[in-house]
Design a protein around this motif. Structure first.
Motif: not given
Length: 64
Positions: A8-25
């Motif tokens: 859950r900690g990772a789910a709040k910080r990262f999300r997947r793009t449509g192509s499967g890459k990881i987006r971060k702030n």
């Protein structure tokens, strides 16, 4: 076999793009902002794609 659990900690910080890459702030945006230039703070607002070597570890934490 039970479902895999999402970290859950990772789910709040990262999300997947449509192509499967990881987006971060960006980090370094929460305090001591007076010493940072306006240009630097503006660029830190943007999200970015995580490096492939780090993204492999994050993908295991957010399987869905």
């Amino acid at each position: 076999m039970p479902k895999m659990k999402t970290n859950r900690g990772a789910a709040k910080r990262f999300r997947r793009t449509g192509s499967g890459k990881i987006r971060k702030n960006s980090a370094f945006t929460s305090h001591i902002l007076t010493t940072k230039t306006t240009k630097r703070k503006r660029n830190l607002r943007k999200s970015s794609i995580m490096a492939a070597s780090d993204a492999q570890r994050i993908k295991a934490l957010i399987p869905y």
